[in-house]
Scaffold this active site. Sequence first.
Site, PDB file in Angstrom:
ATOM      1  N   HIS A 160      17.393  51.474  -3.253  1.00  0.00           N
ATOM      2  CA  HIS A 160      16.895  52.288  -2.145  1.00  0.00           C
ATOM      3  C   HIS A 160      15.787  53.216  -2.620  1.00  0.00           C
ATOM      4  CE1 HIS A 160      20.642  50.952  -0.289  1.00  0.00           C
ATOM      5  NE2 HIS A 160      20.113  51.293   0.873  1.00  0.00           N
ATOM      6  N   LYS A 164      17.097  58.886  -1.428  1.00  0.00           N
ATOM      7  CA  LYS A 164      18.496  58.679  -1.006  1.00  0.00           C
ATOM      8  C   LYS A 164      19.427  59.522  -1.863  1.00  0.00           C
ATOM      9  CE  LYS A 164      21.895  55.105   0.109  1.00  0.00           C
ATOM     10  NZ  LYS A 164      22.182  55.708   1.429  1.00  0.00           N
ATOM     11  N   GLY A 170      26.391  53.054   1.076  1.00  0.00           N
ATOM     12  CA  GLY A 170      27.515  52.685   1.924  1.00  0.00           C
ATOM     13  C   GLY A 170      27.576  51.190   2.173  1.00  0.00           C
ATOM     14  N   THR A 171      26.416  50.558   2.258  1.00  0.00           N
ATOM     15  CA  THR A 171      26.361  49.112   2.472  1.00  0.00           C
ATOM     16  C   THR A 171      26.946  48.365   1.279  1.00  0.00           C
ATOM     17  OG1 THR A 171      24.403  49.355   3.869  1.00  0.00           O
ATOM     18  CG2 THR A 171      24.827  47.167   2.966  1.00  0.00           C
TER      19      THR A 171
END
Length: 270
Positions: A160, A164, A170-171
Amino acid sequence: MVKVAVTGALGRMGSGIIKTITETDGLDVVAAIDIPNHPKKGQDIGELTGLGKIGVSLSTSDELEAILKESGAEVLVDFTAAAPCVNTAKTAAKLGVNLVIGTTGFTPEQRAEMENAISENKVAATISQNYAVGVNIFFKTLELLAQKLGDYDIEILEMHHKFKKDAPSGTALRAAEIIQNNLNRDSNIIYGREGITGERTKEEICIHALRGGDIVGDHTVIFTTDGERLELSHRVTSRQSLVSGAIRAIQFVADKKEGIYNTFDVLDLN
C-alpha cells in the site's frame, strides 16, 4: 431518497464517496463530518471537494449526535480510523442509524465493542475490509484454492501507499482468515520473518506488508509446492473501485432492519 452522512468527509475515501453519492439516483448527502476543530468547519462540502455548492456544511465529530439528529441521516458511512470509528458507530447505532463501515485496523476488543452496539440497538451494518467488487471475487476464489491446495505452502504479500497507518492491511488479514477457514489442517498466521527462523513449517501462513509511493492496494496470495507455484493477485488502480462498492453497500443496508453483513451479502456471493 436515502439520507447519508459521511465521516472522514475530506479523506481520500470520504470525499470520493460524497462525490459519487451526488451522482447516484436515490442517495442524498445530508451530513459531512471530519475531525474536531477542523479549520474548514462550516464551509460547504461540495466546494471543498470540487463539486460546487451542495448546501451541506462540513461538521465535526465532537457534535456527531446533534448532527445525525438534525440531518435525519438514515445511513452513516465511516472510512476513518479504528478508535474514532468505534465511537461513531456506537453513537449512530444508539440513534437508529444504519452503518457502512470500511475502516480497518480494529483490535478484537474494538471490533466486539462495535458489533455489540450494533446488535444491542438493532440496527443494520455492513462491515468490510475492502468494498471493491473484484477483491471479493478474489476472496471467493481463495475459498476454493484453500480447499483444493491445502497441502501447499501459503504466503500473502500486500503493498500500500506510504501513508497507510495499519499493517498488515485488513484485506490481507481477511484473506488469511478465509484461507484458515477453508483448510483441512492446522494453521497459524505469522507476520514477516527476521533472523534465524529455521525451516518453514507447514502450518505457517505468513503475511508480508510493504509500503511505498501511492499504491492504492495490491494483494497476492502465493501457493507453492515442489515443482510449481500458483499466484492469485488483485490490484486496485483507483479508489473509485472501493467507492463504487461502498455505494452498493449503502443501497443494500438502507432498508435493512437489523443485522451485521459483509460484502459477500451485498454482492450475493454467499
